[in-house]
Scaffold this active site. Sequence first.
Site, PDB file in Angstrom:
ATOM      1  N   ARG A 126      -3.898  -5.359  14.619  1.00  9.81           N
ATOM      2  CA  ARG A 126      -2.786  -5.412  15.584  1.00  9.81           C
ATOM      3  C   ARG A 126      -2.622  -6.837  16.082  1.00  9.81           C
ATOM      4  O   ARG A 126      -3.619  -7.559  16.243  1.00  9.81           O
ATOM      5  CB  ARG A 126      -3.093  -4.505  16.795  1.00  9.81           C
ATOM      6  CG  ARG A 126      -3.079  -3.018  16.469  1.00  9.81           C
ATOM      7  CD  ARG A 126      -1.683  -2.550  16.103  1.00  9.81           C
ATOM      8  NE  ARG A 126      -1.598  -1.140  15.767  1.00  9.81           N
ATOM      9  CZ  ARG A 126      -1.687  -0.647  14.524  1.00  9.81           C
ATOM     10  NH1 ARG A 126      -1.890  -1.446  13.497  1.00  9.81           N
ATOM     11  NH2 ARG A 126      -1.555   0.648  14.310  1.00  9.81           N
ATOM     12  N   ARG A 165       2.473  -0.389  10.862  1.00 13.65           N
ATOM     13  CA  ARG A 165       3.499  -0.420  11.897  1.00 13.65           C
ATOM     14  C   ARG A 165       3.754  -1.778  12.542  1.00 13.65           C
ATOM     15  O   ARG A 165       4.921  -2.071  12.846  1.00 13.65           O
ATOM     16  CB  ARG A 165       3.185   0.664  12.949  1.00 13.65           C
ATOM     17  CG  ARG A 165       3.421   2.067  12.390  1.00 13.65           C
ATOM     18  CD  ARG A 165       2.689   3.136  13.143  1.00 13.65           C
ATOM     19  NE  ARG A 165       1.238   3.049  12.959  1.00 13.65           N
ATOM     20  CZ  ARG A 165       0.363   3.855  13.525  1.00 13.65           C
ATOM     21  NH1 ARG A 165       0.778   4.824  14.316  1.00 13.65           N
ATOM     22  NH2 ARG A 165      -0.930   3.723  13.295  1.00 13.65           N
ATOM     23  N   THR A 169     -10.455   4.312  10.615  1.00 13.79           N
ATOM     24  CA  THR A 169     -10.382   3.446  11.806  1.00 13.79           C
ATOM     25  C   THR A 169      -9.817   4.199  13.017  1.00 13.79           C
ATOM     26  O   THR A 169      -9.825   3.679  14.123  1.00 13.79           O
ATOM     27  CB  THR A 169      -9.541   2.193  11.517  1.00 13.79           C
ATOM     28  OG1 THR A 169      -8.373   2.580  10.796  1.00 13.79           O
ATOM     29  CG2 THR A 169     -10.317   1.197  10.692  1.00 13.79           C
ATOM     30  N   ASP A 209     -13.214  15.421  -3.163  1.00  8.00           N
ATOM     31  CA  ASP A 209     -13.292  16.779  -3.714  1.00  8.00           C
ATOM     32  C   ASP A 209     -14.562  16.848  -4.550  1.00  8.00           C
ATOM     33  O   ASP A 209     -15.372  15.906  -4.536  1.00  8.00           O
ATOM     34  CB  ASP A 209     -12.022  17.053  -4.560  1.00  8.00           C
ATOM     35  CG  ASP A 209     -11.667  18.539  -4.605  1.00  8.00           C
ATOM     36  OD1 ASP A 209     -12.594  19.368  -4.784  1.00  8.00           O
ATOM     37  OD2 ASP A 209     -10.488  18.880  -4.479  1.00  8.00           O
ATOM     38  N   LYS A 250       0.852  -1.192   0.000  1.00  8.98           N
ATOM     39  CA  LYS A 250       0.000   0.000   0.000  1.00  8.98           C
ATOM     40  C   LYS A 250       0.886   1.239   0.000  1.00  8.98           C
ATOM     41  O   LYS A 250       1.755   1.390   0.859  1.00  8.98           O
ATOM     42  CB  LYS A 250      -0.909   0.033   1.228  1.00  8.98           C
ATOM     43  CG  LYS A 250      -1.821   1.270   1.216  1.00  8.98           C
ATOM     44  CD  LYS A 250      -2.849   1.225   2.316  1.00  8.98           C
ATOM     45  CE  LYS A 250      -2.342   1.805   3.598  1.00  8.98           C
ATOM     46  NZ  LYS A 250      -2.152   3.272   3.574  1.00  8.98           N
ATOM     47  N   LYS A 258      -7.093   8.359  -0.972  1.00 10.74           N
ATOM     48  CA  LYS A 258      -8.335   8.807  -0.322  1.00 10.74           C
ATOM     49  C   LYS A 258      -8.854  10.125  -0.897  1.00 10.74           C
ATOM     50  O   LYS A 258      -8.989  11.129  -0.185  1.00 10.74           O
ATOM     51  CB  LYS A 258      -8.122   8.976   1.185  1.00 10.74           C
ATOM     52  CG  LYS A 258      -7.709   7.710   1.922  1.00 10.74           C
ATOM     53  CD  LYS A 258      -7.715   7.949   3.426  1.00 10.74           C
ATOM     54  CE  LYS A 258      -7.294   6.747   4.221  1.00 10.74           C
ATOM     55  NZ  LYS A 258      -5.887   6.395   4.132  1.00 10.74           N
ATOM     56  N   ASP A 261      -3.354   4.362  -1.964  1.00 13.17           N
ATOM     57  CA  ASP A 261      -4.292   4.840  -0.937  1.00 13.17           C
ATOM     58  C   ASP A 261      -4.196   6.359  -0.803  1.00 13.17           C
ATOM     59  O   ASP A 261      -3.533   6.872   0.085  1.00 13.17           O
ATOM     60  CB  ASP A 261      -3.919   4.129   0.376  1.00 13.17           C
ATOM     61  CG  ASP A 261      -4.745   4.574   1.565  1.00 13.17           C
ATOM     62  OD1 ASP A 261      -5.866   5.057   1.366  1.00 13.17           O
ATOM     63  OD2 ASP A 261      -4.250   4.429   2.708  1.00 13.17           O
TER      64      ASP A 261
END
Length: 233
Positions: free
Chosen positions: A181, A211, A119, A64, A32, A61, A59
């Site tokens: 996670r 991460r 999220t 507009d 990504k 997003k 990604d």
Amino acid sequence: MGKDVIVACDFASAEQTFAFLDRFTGRKPFVKIGMELFYAEGPAIVREIKRRGHKIFLDLKLHDIPNTVKKAMTVLRDLDVDITNLHAAGTCRMMEAALEGLTRPDGTRPLLIAVTQLTSTDQEAMEKDLLIREPIADVVAHYAMNARKAGLDGVVCSPLEAAGVHEACGKDFITVTPGVRFADGDVGDQKRVMTPAEAKRVGSDYIVVGRPITAAADPVAAYERCVREFCDD
Ligand code: C5P
């Protein structure tokens, strides 16, 4: 497309990104590319990662007015990514315009998915900051139905909402779920999280993991763990 782990390469430069990807000898994780890397390196980074044989979820997003999003999508379609996205909050008209812009003259196009609620947003933030008072699960399902009506292929949502989205929009409507996670890991700024195994159980089609993989002492081992938990039977 089957179930897969998408690695969020939220790095500041091409150099850091390739140092990271070079660790994956023999494997080509689905990558990504988000705003940080795209704004730093531009379209060249997309072409180079594609050339190296990775699938790409771009990604950015978009959100507009319909005409601007349509034209931006026409630029993105030539990058030949596998998935790209926009915010469902931009309305059905914006999503329809995006789809038009993304579709090539021969009718092919990357998958287009809509962000429902980030999220990192929870019920309290939605009510206080956005003045949306409905339960977050209903808001997500409503945005997902709008995306489906507009002709999109799926949504980005929390794994907590994946089952509800499939119920509202059908099993074939793709759910891409960040906010993942490990059971023994840090949550960070994500608020609505699940483990890879739980995300699999609730029917996520793709998990997006940043991460927990990129900041791990051994990123390849962390990636393999995600794949084992999410993809293996
Ligand atoms: O590091 P972490 O696993 O939290 O990364 C999650 C990635 O998914 C980030 O790149 C973030 O921008 C993205 N994302 C998200 N929530 C959404 C949509 C995208 O966290 N609703």
